[in-house]
Scaffold this active site. Structure first.
Site, PDB file in Angstrom:
ATOM      1  N   TYR A 130      -0.468 -88.009  76.252  1.00 11.77           N
ATOM      2  CA  TYR A 130       0.802 -88.553  75.980  1.00 11.77           C
ATOM      3  C   TYR A 130       1.272 -89.167  77.370  1.00 11.77           C
ATOM      4  O   TYR A 130       0.181 -89.394  78.347  1.00 11.77           O
ATOM      5  CB  TYR A 130       1.934 -87.722  75.269  1.00 11.77           C
ATOM      6  CG  TYR A 130       3.240 -88.213  75.178  1.00 11.77           C
ATOM      7  CD1 TYR A 130       3.279 -89.239  74.323  1.00 11.77           C
ATOM      8  CD2 TYR A 130       4.294 -87.530  75.541  1.00 11.77           C
ATOM      9  CE1 TYR A 130       4.523 -89.882  73.994  1.00 11.77           C
ATOM     10  CE2 TYR A 130       5.552 -87.974  75.052  1.00 11.77           C
ATOM     11  CZ  TYR A 130       5.887 -88.736  74.428  1.00 11.77           C
ATOM     12  OH  TYR A 130       7.057 -89.635  73.983  1.00 11.77           O
ATOM     13  N   ARG A 183       5.917-104.409  74.872  1.00  9.78           N
ATOM     14  CA  ARG A 183       6.707-103.437  76.201  1.00  9.78           C
ATOM     15  C   ARG A 183       6.133-102.228  76.205  1.00  9.78           C
ATOM     16  O   ARG A 183       6.970-101.175  76.025  1.00  9.78           O
ATOM     17  CB  ARG A 183       8.183-103.754  76.021  1.00  9.78           C
ATOM     18  CG  ARG A 183       9.118-103.321  77.156  1.00  9.78           C
ATOM     19  CD  ARG A 183      10.407-102.624  76.907  1.00  9.78           C
ATOM     20  NE  ARG A 183      10.306-101.600  75.964  1.00  9.78           N
ATOM     21  CZ  ARG A 183      10.378-100.225  76.435  1.00  9.78           C
ATOM     22  NH1 ARG A 183      10.034-100.077  77.593  1.00  9.78           N
ATOM     23  NH2 ARG A 183      10.205 -99.418  75.609  1.00  9.78           N
ATOM     24  N   LYS A 201       1.406 -90.750  70.189  1.00  9.98           N
ATOM     25  CA  LYS A 201       2.634 -90.195  69.493  1.00  9.98           C
ATOM     26  C   LYS A 201       2.495 -89.532  68.394  1.00  9.98           C
ATOM     27  O   LYS A 201       2.994 -88.308  68.289  1.00  9.98           O
ATOM     28  CB  LYS A 201       3.531 -91.542  69.183  1.00  9.98           C
ATOM     29  CG  LYS A 201       4.248 -92.316  70.417  1.00  9.98           C
ATOM     30  CD  LYS A 201       5.540 -91.559  70.677  1.00  9.98           C
ATOM     31  CE  LYS A 201       6.290 -92.349  71.770  1.00  9.98           C
ATOM     32  NZ  LYS A 201       7.479 -91.653  72.171  1.00  9.98           N
ATOM     33  N   GLU A 272       7.719 -98.506  68.106  1.00 17.60           N
ATOM     34  CA  GLU A 272       7.559 -97.952  69.448  1.00 17.60           C
ATOM     35  C   GLU A 272       7.075 -99.117  70.368  1.00 17.60           C
ATOM     36  O   GLU A 272       6.521-100.165  70.148  1.00 17.60           O
ATOM     37  CB  GLU A 272       6.284 -97.020  69.288  1.00 17.60           C
ATOM     38  CG  GLU A 272       6.238 -96.240  70.643  1.00 17.60           C
ATOM     39  CD  GLU A 272       7.366 -95.184  70.774  1.00 17.60           C
ATOM     40  OE1 GLU A 272       7.818 -94.986  71.910  1.00 17.60           O
ATOM     41  OE2 GLU A 272       7.837 -94.726  69.835  1.00 17.60           O
ATOM     42  N   ASP A 273       7.880 -99.233  71.498  1.00 16.97           N
ATOM     43  CA  ASP A 273       7.506-100.133  72.554  1.00 16.97           C
ATOM     44  C   ASP A 273       7.450-101.436  72.267  1.00 16.97           C
ATOM     45  O   ASP A 273       6.588-102.502  72.505  1.00 16.97           O
ATOM     46  CB  ASP A 273       6.253 -99.721  73.143  1.00 16.97           C
ATOM     47  CG  ASP A 273       6.435 -98.599  73.910  1.00 16.97           C
ATOM     48  OD1 ASP A 273       7.506 -98.080  74.327  1.00 16.97           O
ATOM     49  OD2 ASP A 273       5.482 -98.109  74.378  1.00 16.97           O
ATOM     50  N   ASP A 295      12.049 -95.336  68.264  1.00 21.96           N
ATOM     51  CA  ASP A 295      12.242 -94.271  69.226  1.00 21.96           C
ATOM     52  C   ASP A 295      12.755 -94.656  70.362  1.00 21.96           C
ATOM     53  O   ASP A 295      13.479 -93.748  71.220  1.00 21.96           O
ATOM     54  CB  ASP A 295      10.825 -93.619  69.199  1.00 21.96           C
ATOM     55  CG  ASP A 295      10.520 -92.479  70.146  1.00 21.96           C
ATOM     56  OD1 ASP A 295      11.443 -91.545  69.928  1.00 21.96           O
ATOM     57  OD2 ASP A 295       9.803 -92.133  70.877  1.00 21.96           O
ATOM     58  N   ASP A 296      12.346 -95.919  70.886  1.00 24.38           N
ATOM     59  CA  ASP A 296      12.900 -96.373  72.293  1.00 24.38           C
ATOM     60  C   ASP A 296      14.346 -96.365  72.317  1.00 24.38           C
ATOM     61  O   ASP A 296      15.039 -96.190  73.285  1.00 24.38           O
ATOM     62  CB  ASP A 296      12.091 -97.887  72.856  1.00 24.38           C
ATOM     63  CG  ASP A 296      10.787 -97.695  72.659  1.00 24.38           C
ATOM     64  OD1 ASP A 296      10.268 -96.721  73.457  1.00 24.38           O
ATOM     65  OD2 ASP A 296      10.246 -98.514  72.043  1.00 24.38           O
ATOM     66  N   ASN A 445       9.159 -94.428  82.232  1.00 29.27           N
ATOM     67  CA  ASN A 445       7.956 -93.889  82.306  1.00 29.27           C
ATOM     68  C   ASN A 445       7.215 -95.135  82.606  1.00 29.27           C
ATOM     69  O   ASN A 445       7.451 -96.251  82.340  1.00 29.27           O
ATOM     70  CB  ASN A 445       7.762 -93.481  80.873  1.00 29.27           C
ATOM     71  CG  ASN A 445       7.961 -92.019  80.687  1.00 29.27           C
ATOM     72  OD1 ASN A 445       7.964 -91.143  81.617  1.00 29.27           O
ATOM     73  ND2 ASN A 445       8.836 -91.814  79.544  1.00 29.27           N
TER      74      ASN A 445
END
Length: 603
Positions: A130, A183, A201, A272-273, A295-296, A445
């Site tokens: 991760y 992203r 994830k 995600e992303d 999640d972001d 991150n």
């Protein structure tokens, strides 16, 4: 090894036993011989007992000695420690990728052993599978690729997704993590190489939430890339075309979501992303129709809110004082705006809908006010009026140092994706905070994108601060036996519980109250003594216990909001009659745990 849905209800309950001393139920397989050895879902390597070797046509295909699960475990850990020893002094990137490779080889060969190793050593291995190593893996994924994992839906597949979804071999999928690679962390557009994020994830879902790994599905939605370097890379594995935009883009995502819902109507989908414009657009578009979350936006916000509530406690103030906290947020992307939205909801519950929170939002152009031209609609609710900032001696576009000196915030929170933006001048300005324990959250991150390091924060902002980061840093030695605690404000504390609780509730949708319940549960997990020592988040070693409590809180919130329909044999009525302790026990008992089940061949 895997449990099979075809077993009777009593057998399923027996299979759910988590103690290694329990007699594992058998799994029906439709393969024999070398096909079994090449299937990581069922392969036990040298762990197949002799009777099983005869049943499955494996005699002679393996060395004669039978190695127990525990011996295989120890052998792998010895190899891993040997790798650590042999790579001492080498570059961090080289060591991180070497560790990822040895874990990935085990994952490709024997998933049961892989997940046991991961669960038992989660604190050591989470940074490898991760964040932060997963970012490095994504950057190099086309070169690291050895075998496919997950599914790939592309712009070329329009009109075919409803049939494509049936190419996935598992009959049931509970959890899907989806990205379009636009992203990835703070690394930008990585195209198809972003598949590493859903894989990582979902490994955390298995390790932390006990989701059965035969029921997870990582998905890459490849609609092109605008990364010219990737388009020119001869090894790049994705579509070599610019990204689709507008309705063309949304029609692809629409088709995928409809296909997933048609085959697995109870599956949870985690976005995600996605780049900011699509993160907010898809969340708004699907959250009332499907059981999904981003999640972001929502996971990051929940983790941040838990830490923010903890920082109030560290000041010796009641949680209701959160409504009076002055918070400066640097980064107006999906994560930063998600944090502010959830913080605003918390303030509204504490102080009423007319509360006027003291939030200050900055992006690359400085302080965002209503005077700004072409302000993003998602950021508009958090833009300060000219009257509000003039009284502080600020204006549209004021710089970060100036804002900190004039506002004297209790909290400085970064989700900018810009490494080092909290420089020495910024951190020293936090010494003038109105808080007795100023909080600094460097949440971007991977590690290279963190707004500052732990050492920098304690050195320049003072030893009385509370510090949290998105990626792991070591605690800071302050001398004289004092420790500056580093809190990892990472989504891993929440998203597994959000997914697991929603799954076991059989939730139709994931509501704001369910997410708020997850955040408040995480915040309450820390004791007053830990708070006094600057600890805002629990140790990752206890991630399964944390996830069970968070999942139970999410489940109870789903029941309270009447969006729970039940899961498996446990209906909504049974869920509504469970006490808090019974709900936690139900969640824990539903977690998958890796053991070798006997394999029985059936044609």
């Amino acid at each position: 090894m895997w449990r099979v849905a075809r077993s009777a209800a009593s057998s399923l309950r027996q299979c759910r036993r988590r103690m290694s001393t329990a007699i594992p139920g058998p799994c029906i397989v439709h393969k024999r011989g070398a096909d079994i050895l090449h299937d990581p879902w069922f392969n036990k390597d040298t762990g197949f007992p002799l009777t099983e070797r005869d049943r499955l046509g494996l005699r002679g295909l393996l060395p004669p000695r039978v190695i127990s699960f525990e011996q295989q475990y120890d052998r792998f850990m010895d190899s891993y420690r040997s790798l650590e020893k042999n790579t001492q002094g080498q570059a961090d990137k080289f060591v991180s990728l070497a560790k990822w490779r040895i874990l990935n080889r085990l994952h490709d060969r024997n998933e049961t052993l892989y997940y046991r190793v991961l669960i038992d050593n989660i604190k050591s291995f989470a940074p490898i599978i991760y964040t932060p190593t997963v970012g490095l893996v994504c950057q190099n994924y086309s070169g690291l690729f050895r075998r496919p994992r997950g599914m790939y839906f592309t712009a070329k597949d329009k009109g075919e997704m409803m049939s494509m979804i049936y190419n996935w071999p598992a009959q049931q999928v509970d959890m899907i993590v989806l990205t379009d690679g636009s992203r990835i962390l703070g690394l930008g557009d990585l195209g198809v190489q972003g598949i590493g994020i859903p894989i990582g994830k979902l490994d955390m879902y298995v390790a932390a939430a006990g989701i059965n790994p035969q029921r997870i599905l990582p998905v890459m939605l490849d609609i092109g890339t605008n990364n010219q370097k990737l388009l020119e890379d001869r090894l790049y594995l994705g579509l070599r075309q610019p990204r689709l935009e507008g309705e063309e883009y949304l029609s692809i995502v629409d088709e995928f979501m409809e296909a997933v819902h048609a085959r697995w109507p109870k599956a949870i989908v985690q976005f995600e992303d996605f780049q900011m414009k699509w993160a907010f657009e898809t969340l708004s578009r699907y959250r009332k129709r499907f059981c999904m979350f981003n999640d972001d936006i929502q996971g990051t916000a929940g983790v941040a809110l838990a830490g923010l509530l903890g920082s109030v406690r560290s000041q010796g103030r009641p949680l209701t004082d959160f409504a009076n906290q002055k918070i400066v947020v640097v980064g107006a992307g999906s994560a930063g705006l998600g944090v502010l939205k959830m913080a605003l909801q918390a303030v509204s519950r504490m102080a009423g809908p007319d509360a006027d929170p003291h939030f200050f939002l900055l992006d690359k152009d400085g302080l965002i006010t209503k005077e700004r031209k072409c302000i993003d609609s998602a950021a508009a609710p958090f833009a300060k009026s000219q009257g509000e900032v003039e009284g502080l001696g600020l204006c549209e576009g004021s710089g970060l140092v100036d804002v900190i000196k004039k506002v004297k915030p209790h909290v400085l929170l970064g989700l900018s994706g810009v490494g080092g933006v909290f420089n020495e001048e910024v951190l020293k300005a936090m010494r003038e905070s109105d808080s007795i324990k100023p909080a600094i959250f460097a949440m971007s991150n991977p590690t290279t994108n963190a707004e500052c390091t732990a050492n920098e924060a304690f050195k320049h902002a003072g030893e009385n601060i509370v510090f949290a980061s998105g990626s792991p840093f070591d605690n800071v030695d302050l001398g004289n036996g004092r420790i500056g605690h580093v809190n990892q404000a990472n989504n891993m504390y929440l998203f597994p519980g959000i997914g697991l609780g929603s799954l076991l509730a059989g939730a139709r949708i994931i509501t704001d109250d369910m997410l708020q319940a997850a955040s408040e549960c995480l915040a309450s997990y820390i004791t007053d003594d830990e708070i006094r020592r600057g600890i805002l988040y629990p140790s990752i070693d206890s991630i399964r216990d944390i996830t069970a409590e968070v999942g139970a809180a999410v489940l109870r919130a789903a029941v309270a909001e009447d969006v729970a329909e039940g899961h498996g044999e446990v209906g909504a009525k049974e869920l509504s009659h469970m006490s808090k302790d019974e709900t936690i026990r139900y969640v824990k008992d539903s977690m998958w745990y890796p053991i070798y089940n006997p394999l029985v061949h059936e044609k």
